[in-house]
Structures are given as structure tokens and as C-alpha cells.
Design a protein around this motif. Structure first.
Motif, PDB file in Angstrom:
ATOM      1  N   LEU A 166       0.981  -1.154  -0.040  1.00 46.85           N
ATOM      2  CA  LEU A 166      -0.099   0.123   0.053  1.00 46.85           C
ATOM      3  C   LEU A 166       0.818   1.220   0.012  1.00 46.85           C
ATOM      4  N   THR A 167       0.934   1.825  -1.022  1.00 45.94           N
ATOM      5  CA  THR A 167       1.850   3.128  -1.065  1.00 45.94           C
ATOM      6  C   THR A 167       1.185   4.370  -0.942  1.00 45.94           C
ATOM      7  N   THR A 168       1.470   5.102  -0.097  1.00 47.22           N
ATOM      8  CA  THR A 168       1.041   6.470   0.254  1.00 47.22           C
ATOM      9  C   THR A 168       2.126   7.267  -0.669  1.00 47.22           C
ATOM     10  N   ALA A 169       1.558   7.450  -2.105  1.00 44.65           N
ATOM     11  CA  ALA A 169       2.467   8.150  -2.959  1.00 44.65           C
ATOM     12  C   ALA A 169       2.934   9.769  -2.405  1.00 44.65           C
ATOM     13  N   PRO A 170       4.151   9.985  -2.546  1.00 42.92           N
ATOM     14  CA  PRO A 170       4.535  11.306  -1.932  1.00 42.92           C
ATOM     15  C   PRO A 170       3.820  12.387  -2.733  1.00 42.92           C
ATOM     16  N   THR A 171       3.399  13.482  -2.120  1.00 40.88           N
ATOM     17  CA  THR A 171       2.832  14.750  -2.707  1.00 40.88           C
ATOM     18  C   THR A 171       3.821  15.269  -3.644  1.00 40.88           C
ATOM     19  N   ALA A 172       3.580  16.301  -4.109  1.00 45.48           N
ATOM     20  CA  ALA A 172       4.447  17.273  -5.162  1.00 45.48           C
ATOM     21  C   ALA A 172       5.375  17.849  -4.368  1.00 45.48           C
TER      22      ALA A 172
ATOM     23  N   THR B 198      17.032   2.787  -7.001  1.00 44.83           N
ATOM     24  CA  THR B 198      15.831   1.874  -7.074  1.00 44.83           C
ATOM     25  C   THR B 198      15.081   2.583  -8.174  1.00 44.83           C
ATOM     26  N   GLY B 199      14.323   1.717  -8.839  1.00 38.37           N
ATOM     27  CA  GLY B 199      13.364   2.149  -9.972  1.00 38.37           C
ATOM     28  C   GLY B 199      12.229   2.919  -9.599  1.00 38.37           C
ATOM     29  N   ILE B 200      12.121   3.129  -8.113  1.00 40.87           N
ATOM     30  CA  ILE B 200      11.159   4.068  -7.818  1.00 40.87           C
ATOM     31  C   ILE B 200      11.556   5.781  -7.975  1.00 40.87           C
ATOM     32  N   THR B 201      12.883   5.734  -7.773  1.00 39.42           N
ATOM     33  CA  THR B 201      13.490   7.052  -7.917  1.00 39.42           C
ATOM     34  C   THR B 201      12.927   7.993  -9.366  1.00 39.42           C
ATOM     35  N   PRO B 202      13.103   7.322 -10.391  1.00 42.00           N
ATOM     36  CA  PRO B 202      12.779   7.910 -11.410  1.00 42.00           C
ATOM     37  C   PRO B 202      11.003   8.394 -11.749  1.00 42.00           C
ATOM     38  N   ALA B 203      10.458   7.531 -10.926  1.00 38.25           N
ATOM     39  CA  ALA B 203       8.974   7.645 -11.038  1.00 38.25           C
ATOM     40  C   ALA B 203       8.447   8.783 -10.306  1.00 38.25           C
ATOM     41  N   LEU B 204       9.280   9.201  -9.378  1.00 40.14           N
ATOM     42  CA  LEU B 204       8.857  10.414  -8.420  1.00 40.14           C
ATOM     43  C   LEU B 204       8.767  11.710  -9.118  1.00 40.14           C
ATOM     44  N   SER B 205       9.858  12.107  -9.898  1.00 42.27           N
ATOM     45  CA  SER B 205       9.565  13.174 -10.736  1.00 42.27           C
ATOM     46  C   SER B 205      10.590  13.415 -11.755  1.00 42.27           C
ATOM     47  N   ASP B 206      10.413  14.266 -12.603  1.00 44.54           N
ATOM     48  CA  ASP B 206      11.253  14.546 -13.473  1.00 44.54           C
ATOM     49  C   ASP B 206      12.805  14.751 -12.969  1.00 44.54           C
TER      50      ASP B 206
ATOM     51  N   LEU C 280       3.044   5.577  -8.919  1.00 45.52           N
ATOM     52  CA  LEU C 280       3.860   6.844  -9.009  1.00 45.52           C
ATOM     53  C   LEU C 280       4.191   7.230 -10.126  1.00 45.52           C
ATOM     54  N   TRP C 281       3.913   6.815 -11.416  1.00 42.83           N
ATOM     55  CA  TRP C 281       4.024   7.608 -12.615  1.00 42.83           C
ATOM     56  C   TRP C 281       2.925   8.326 -12.949  1.00 42.83           C
ATOM     57  N   THR C 282       2.980   9.469 -12.311  1.00 37.48           N
ATOM     58  CA  THR C 282       1.666  10.437 -12.685  1.00 37.48           C
ATOM     59  C   THR C 282       1.623  11.068 -13.705  1.00 37.48           C
ATOM     60  N   THR C 283       2.974  11.632 -13.866  1.00 39.59           N
ATOM     61  CA  THR C 283       3.295  12.803 -15.257  1.00 39.59           C
ATOM     62  C   THR C 283       3.764  12.331 -16.460  1.00 39.59           C
ATOM     63  N   ARG C 284       4.151  11.093 -16.503  1.00 38.40           N
ATOM     64  CA  ARG C 284       4.647  10.529 -17.664  1.00 38.40           C
ATOM     65  C   ARG C 284       4.651   8.877 -17.720  1.00 38.40           C
ATOM     66  N   ARG C 285       4.892   8.290 -18.579  1.00 36.71           N
ATOM     67  CA  ARG C 285       5.035   6.907 -18.719  1.00 36.71           C
ATOM     68  C   ARG C 285       6.209   6.456 -18.753  1.00 36.71           C
TER      69      ARG C 285
END
Length: 142
Positions: free
Chosen positions: A65-71, A96-104, A134-139
Motif C-alpha cells: 500500500l503506497t502512500t504516494a509522495p505529494t508534489a 531504485t526504480g522508484i526514484t525516476p518515478a517520483l519526478s522528472d 507513482l508514474w503520474t506525469t509520464r510513462r
């Protein structure tokens, strides 16, 4: 990864950006207590992203269950990371592969870090921990 390496007796440092608050301080203290070098952690921002797991029935796979980081928790300025200095003495760079998902910006920071490590002859690795939410702004890959 850093904690696992430290528990096996290897030197491991964690590079990230965390806010100046009690939750982040507790995380840093825990990492230190497990033998991870936290001197390279940048401080700034307002929030920290948290990932938690629910309890699954016995022998059932755990569902994260991920509480996605806010902007406000996703911002890191790649220019704040002097990778040649940060990687001094390192022989391995892992992200980690999570890092690039957080933001550009986080994706750029990881990419620049990996390129700097490669230039310095440091082994680069990545766990491909894909979290669709986590990939909210791009794929990925675009």
C-alpha cells in the motif's frame, strides 16, 4: 539495499533528500543504527513519501500500500548533487526504480548519477521496482 549491505559488514552510504522534520530524523537515526552512512543526505522539502504493507493472511503474498509522495516531497534539484564528490571512494552506485518515478528532477538526478558513476569506472545497478501509481506525469521509457 544500503541496509542489507551494511548488515553484511559492507560500507554503504545513502544519498537522498529528506525534509527537516521528526519523521525524516527518525529515518536517518534508524539508518545510522543499522550501519548506513547518512552524511550525504541532503535536507530540504516539506514531506517524505511513505510505503507501507498491509498484513496478508498466512502464506498469502503481501500487497503493498503506497502512500504516494505529494508534489512537495518529490522535488530534488539535480544541480544540488555533485556526483563526483558524492561518489568519491565508491565502487558501486545503486538506485531504485522508484526514484525516476517520483519526478522528472529525481529521474534526472538518478541518470546524472549513473552517468557520473560510469565515467568514474564505478559499477552501476538498479532494481526495477515499478510502482504504477507513482508514474503520474509520464510513462516510463518516454
Amino acid at each position: 539495499m544500503a541496509v542489507s549491505l551494511a548488515l553484511f559488514g559492507e560500507e554503504a552510504a545513502f544519498i537522498t533528500r529528506l525534509p527537516k522534520n521528526d519523521v525524516a530524523e527518525a529515518c536517518i537515526q534508524r539508518l545510522r543504527g543499522l550501519g548506513v552512512d547518512t552524511r550525504l543526505i541532503l535536507r530540504g522539502g516539506e514531506r517524505i513519501g511513505i510505503t507501507s504493507w498491509n498484513r496478508a493472511p498466512r502464506n498469502a503474498p503481501r500487497r503493498s500500500l503506497t502512500t504516494a509522495p505529494t508534489a512537495r516531497s518529490r522535488k530534488i534539484n539535480p544541480a544540488d548533487l555533485n556526483w563526483e564528490t558524492l561518489l568519491k571512494g565508491a565502487d558501486w552506485f545503486h538506485f531504485t526504480g522508484i526514484t525516476p518515478a517520483l519526478s522528472d528532477q529525481a529521474a534526472q538526478a538518478a541518470l546524472v548519477g549513473a552517468r557520473a558513476a560510469k565515467k568514474l569506472g564505478i559499477t552501476v545497478s538498479c532494481d526495477l521496482n515499478y510502482r504504477k501509481k507513482l508514474w503520474t506525469t509520464r510513462r516510463p521509457g518516454r
